[in-house]
Design a protein around this motif. Sequence first.
Motif, PDB file in Angstrom:
ATOM      1  N   THR A   5       0.848  -1.184   0.000  1.00  0.00           N
ATOM      2  CA  THR A   5       0.000   0.000   0.000  1.00  0.00           C
ATOM      3  C   THR A   5       0.885   1.235   0.000  1.00  0.00           C
ATOM      4  O   THR A   5       2.093   1.146   0.253  1.00  0.00           O
ATOM      5  CB  THR A   5      -0.953   0.030   1.210  1.00  0.00           C
ATOM      6  N   LEU A   6       0.269   2.370  -0.279  1.00  0.00           N
ATOM      7  CA  LEU A   6       0.993   3.640  -0.326  1.00  0.00           C
ATOM      8  C   LEU A   6       0.297   4.670   0.543  1.00  0.00           C
ATOM      9  O   LEU A   6      -0.929   4.650   0.665  1.00  0.00           O
ATOM     10  CB  LEU A   6       1.028   4.186  -1.755  1.00  0.00           C
ATOM     11  N   GLN A   8       0.871   9.059   1.520  1.00  0.00           N
ATOM     12  CA  GLN A   8       1.673  10.264   1.351  1.00  0.00           C
ATOM     13  C   GLN A   8       1.670  11.010   2.669  1.00  0.00           C
ATOM     14  O   GLN A   8       0.613  11.209   3.272  1.00  0.00           O
ATOM     15  CB  GLN A   8       1.092  11.156   0.256  1.00  0.00           C
ATOM     16  N   ARG A 152       3.745  -0.840   3.711  1.00  0.00           N
ATOM     17  CA  ARG A 152       3.238   0.470   3.318  1.00  0.00           C
ATOM     18  C   ARG A 152       4.427   1.375   3.006  1.00  0.00           C
ATOM     19  O   ARG A 152       5.270   1.608   3.865  1.00  0.00           O
ATOM     20  CB  ARG A 152       2.420   1.072   4.463  1.00  0.00           C
ATOM     21  N   HIS A 161       5.027   9.796  -4.256  1.00  0.00           N
ATOM     22  CA  HIS A 161       3.837   8.936  -4.201  1.00  0.00           C
ATOM     23  C   HIS A 161       3.464   8.483  -5.612  1.00  0.00           C
ATOM     24  O   HIS A 161       3.168   7.304  -5.842  1.00  0.00           O
ATOM     25  CB  HIS A 161       2.681   9.692  -3.537  1.00  0.00           C
ATOM     26  N   GLU A 162       3.502   9.402  -6.558  1.00  0.00           N
ATOM     27  CA  GLU A 162       3.165   9.108  -7.961  1.00  0.00           C
ATOM     28  C   GLU A 162       4.115   8.068  -8.552  1.00  0.00           C
ATOM     29  O   GLU A 162       3.707   7.124  -9.211  1.00  0.00           O
ATOM     30  CB  GLU A 162       3.281  10.415  -8.748  1.00  0.00           C
ATOM     31  N   ALA A 165       3.490   4.723  -6.931  1.00  0.00           N
ATOM     32  CA  ALA A 165       2.186   4.214  -7.381  1.00  0.00           C
ATOM     33  C   ALA A 165       2.303   3.569  -8.753  1.00  0.00           C
ATOM     34  O   ALA A 165       1.657   2.545  -9.017  1.00  0.00           O
ATOM     35  CB  ALA A 165       1.145   5.342  -7.396  1.00  0.00           C
ATOM     36  N   ALA A 166       3.120   4.128  -9.617  1.00  0.00           N
ATOM     37  CA  ALA A 166       3.315   3.549 -10.948  1.00  0.00           C
ATOM     38  C   ALA A 166       3.954   2.172 -10.861  1.00  0.00           C
ATOM     39  O   ALA A 166       3.692   1.298 -11.691  1.00  0.00           O
ATOM     40  CB  ALA A 166       4.165   4.490 -11.805  1.00  0.00           C
ATOM     41  N   ARG A 167       4.781   1.948  -9.853  1.00  0.00           N
ATOM     42  CA  ARG A 167       5.447   0.644  -9.655  1.00  0.00           C
ATOM     43  C   ARG A 167       4.562  -0.373  -8.940  1.00  0.00           C
ATOM     44  O   ARG A 167       4.615  -1.556  -9.228  1.00  0.00           O
ATOM     45  CB  ARG A 167       6.732   0.820  -8.854  1.00  0.00           C
ATOM     46  N   VAL A 168       3.793   0.103  -7.995  1.00  0.00           N
ATOM     47  CA  VAL A 168       2.932  -0.804  -7.211  1.00  0.00           C
ATOM     48  C   VAL A 168       1.754  -1.273  -8.050  1.00  0.00           C
ATOM     49  O   VAL A 168       1.317  -2.411  -7.955  1.00  0.00           O
ATOM     50  CB  VAL A 168       2.478  -0.140  -5.893  1.00  0.00           C
TER      51      VAL A 168
END
Length: 169
Positions: A5-6, A8, A152, A161-162, A165-168
Amino acid sequence: MTTLTLAQGDITRERADAIVNAANSSLLGGGGVDGAIHRRGGPEVLQECRRLRASRYGKGLATGQAVATTAGRLDARWVIHTVGPVFSATEDRSHLLASCHREALRVADTLGARTVAFPAISTGVYGWPLEDAARVAVEAVRAADTAVEEVRFVLFDARAHEVFAARVG
């Protein structure tokens, strides 16, 4: 299976079983994430780090390794300190960055931690390019044999975060 999960924001405000500290080898605090964790965690974190330096880690913690202490006043049970590599344009040190993630999860498993919050290790003053750090971190966590249920990634700003997110996905 581990869920990625992510979030910010400020990793020192996270609630998790363990918070990973992007430490320096001295284990005695510093700038960035390391300084923030020591400040918010309080003197208990520094006391345990000093005990580690006086015993097993007299020369400091090696790059790519990890060790746990109390989390002090953080909303966690433990801080897992790991020393990320300094980025080099002439030497591939990605195995050391991957090791930080694997070793932190190995330590988390020995503690029984089920939720672990990671910062973007080595992307601050150590100069690791964010895109590559995200790739290495996500691949290492996905490949790890761990009982941790949630990893996380806590990213300080919108750009980080961006990228994560592209990797996750």
